[in-house]
Write an enzyme that holds these catalytic residues in place. Structure first.
Site, PDB file in Angstrom:
ATOM      1  N   ASN A 187      31.857  45.879  41.448  1.00  0.00           N
ATOM      2  CA  ASN A 187      31.060  46.422  40.334  1.00  0.00           C
ATOM      3  C   ASN A 187      31.079  45.484  39.120  1.00  0.00           C
ATOM      4  OD1 ASN A 187      33.628  46.730  39.350  1.00  0.00           O
ATOM      5  ND2 ASN A 187      33.539  48.949  39.092  1.00  0.00           N
ATOM      6  N   HIS A 215      33.883  44.203  37.707  1.00  0.00           N
ATOM      7  CA  HIS A 215      35.051  44.277  36.821  1.00  0.00           C
ATOM      8  C   HIS A 215      35.886  42.998  36.898  1.00  0.00           C
ATOM      9  CE1 HIS A 215      37.674  46.513  40.053  1.00  0.00           C
ATOM     10  NE2 HIS A 215      38.123  45.280  39.962  1.00  0.00           N
TER      11      HIS A 215
HETATM   12  C1  GLP Z   1      41.345  44.649  41.631  1.00  0.00           C
HETATM   13  C2  GLP Z   1      42.060  43.918  40.464  1.00  0.00           C
HETATM   14  C3  GLP Z   1      41.238  42.765  39.955  1.00  0.00           C
HETATM   15  C4  GLP Z   1      40.702  42.030  41.146  1.00  0.00           C
HETATM   16  C5  GLP Z   1      39.634  42.862  41.795  1.00  0.00           C
HETATM   17  C6  GLP Z   1      39.075  42.297  43.086  1.00  0.00           C
HETATM   18  O1  GLP Z   1      41.212  46.003  41.453  1.00  0.00           O
HETATM   19  N1  GLP Z   1      42.451  44.729  39.365  1.00  0.00           N
HETATM   20  O2  GLP Z   1      42.026  41.945  39.109  1.00  0.00           O
HETATM   21  O3  GLP Z   1      40.118  40.808  40.753  1.00  0.00           O
HETATM   22  O4  GLP Z   1      40.039  44.206  41.944  1.00  0.00           O
HETATM   23  O5  GLP Z   1      39.982  42.417  44.123  1.00  0.00           O
HETATM   24  P1  GLP Z   1      39.811  41.678  45.501  1.00  0.00           P
HETATM   25  O6  GLP Z   1      40.099  40.256  45.251  1.00  0.00           O
HETATM   26  O7  GLP Z   1      40.820  42.335  46.390  1.00  0.00           O
HETATM   27  O8  GLP Z   1      38.416  41.917  45.950  1.00  0.00           O
END
Ligand code: GLP
Length: 235
Positions: A136, A138
Site C-alpha cells: 500500500n 507504506h
Molecule cells: C513491514 C515493515 C516495513 C517493510 C514492509 C514490507 O510491515 N514495517 O518496514 O518495509 O512491511 O515488508 P516486506 O519486505 O516483507 O514486503
C-alpha cells in the site's frame, strides 16, 4: 531519485549490500537506518558474508531501526528486535549497545515515541536509511493517511498490512494491530535513502515514484529526497 532495475532478488541483495557496505567503509562510525520485512533478508545475509570474509567491520557502526510492533518485548520471536538480532546483529561485530529500535513494550508509548525521536536526532539522523515498501506504499509503518507524520508515532496498522504480515505469524489473531514507527521526518533527514523492492512491488513502485506526492502513498515523499535510490528486482 534513481531507480535501478536488476534481474533478480540475488542481484538486488548484492547491490544493496554493496551500497551499505560502502557506507560502512567510508565512515566506520556511520549511523545505519535499518528495516525489517522479507525484502532485506538477502541484503543482511550478504553483509554477514562480507563480515565473515573480513571485508567489513561493524564495531563502530550505530544502527536505528524504523519500527517495532506494539505489545511485543524484544525476546518475542515476532518482534523486530528479535528479527534484527537473529538476521544481522548477532552475526556481525556490531556493539549491541549501539543498536536501537523503538521499545514496543514500553508502558508509556507517548514517552517512548519522544525518547526514540530524541535518540535518532542525538545520533545526527541516519547516514543511510534502508527501506522496504508495503504493497500500500507504506515505509516503516507510515500507513496511507491524509497527512504525513514527521515524528516517531504510534500507528494503527492498515487491514492490508495486518493481512500481509499474518504470513509470519502462526495465527492471524496473533498479528499486532498497532506499531511504533519513525515518521517521515527522520527518513527525509537521512543523508541517503535506499529502498529495495521485489518484483511483486513493481506496481506500487510505479505509483509511488511516478505518481503524485501524497500521504495516501507514503513512499511518494521520497521523490523529494535529495539522495534516494530505489532498487527494483524484475523477478
Ligand atoms: C513491514 C515493515 C516495513 C517493510 C514492509 C514490507 O510491515 N514495517 O518496514 O518495509 O512491511 O515488508 P516486506 O519486505 O516483507 O514486503
Amino acid at each position: 531519485m534513481r531507480i535501478i532495475q536488476v534481474e533478480s532478488y540475488e542481484k538486488l541483495s548484492a547491490l544493496a549490500a554493496d551500497i551499505i557496505g560502502g557506507q560502512v567503509l567510508l565512515n566506520p562510525h556511520c549511523v545505519l537506518g535499518l528495516a525489517t520485512g522479507s525484502s532485506p533478508l538477502g541484503t543482511y545475509a550478504d553483509l554477514v558474508k562480507r563480515y565473515e570474509q573480513g571485508l567489513l567491520d561493524f564495531s563502530g557502526v550505530r544502527t536505528v531501526n524504523l519500527d517495532e510492533y506494539c505489545g511485543l518485548t524484544g525476546d518475542d520471536p515476532q518482534s523486530y528486535r528479535y528479527f534484527m538480532d537473529h538476521n544481522l546483529f548477532d552475526k556481525v561485530n556490531v556493539d549491541k549497545n549501539n543498536t536501537h529500535l523503538p521499545d514496543g513494550s514500553a508502558p508509556d508509548m507517548q514517552a517512548e515515541c519522544a525518547r526514540y525521536e530524541a535518540l535518532v536526532e542525538s545520533l545526527g539522523w541516519p547516514d543511510l536509511q534502508l527501506l522496504g515498501i508495503g504493497h500500500n506504499g507504506h515505509i516503516g509503518f507510515n500507513e496511507p493517511e491524509d497527512v504525513f507524520h514527521a515524528a516517531v508515532h504510534t500507528v494503527k496498522l492498515a487491514e492490508s498490512t495486518i493481512k500481509a504480515n499474518s504470513r509470519l505469524f502462526e495465527r492471524p489473531e496473533d498479528v499486532p494491530t498497532s506499531a511504533v514507527t519513525m515518521g517521515v521526518g527522520a527518513i527525509m533527514k537521512a543523508k541517503r535513502v535506499l529502498l529495495i523492492a521485489g518484483a511483486d512491488k513493481a506496481g506500487i513502485v510505479e505509483r509511488a515514484f511516478h505518481g503524485p506526492v501524497t500521504p495516501q502513498v507514503p513512499a511518494s515523499i521520497l521523490q523529494l529526497h535529495r539522495d534516494a535510490t530505489v532498487i527494483l528486482s524484475m523477478a
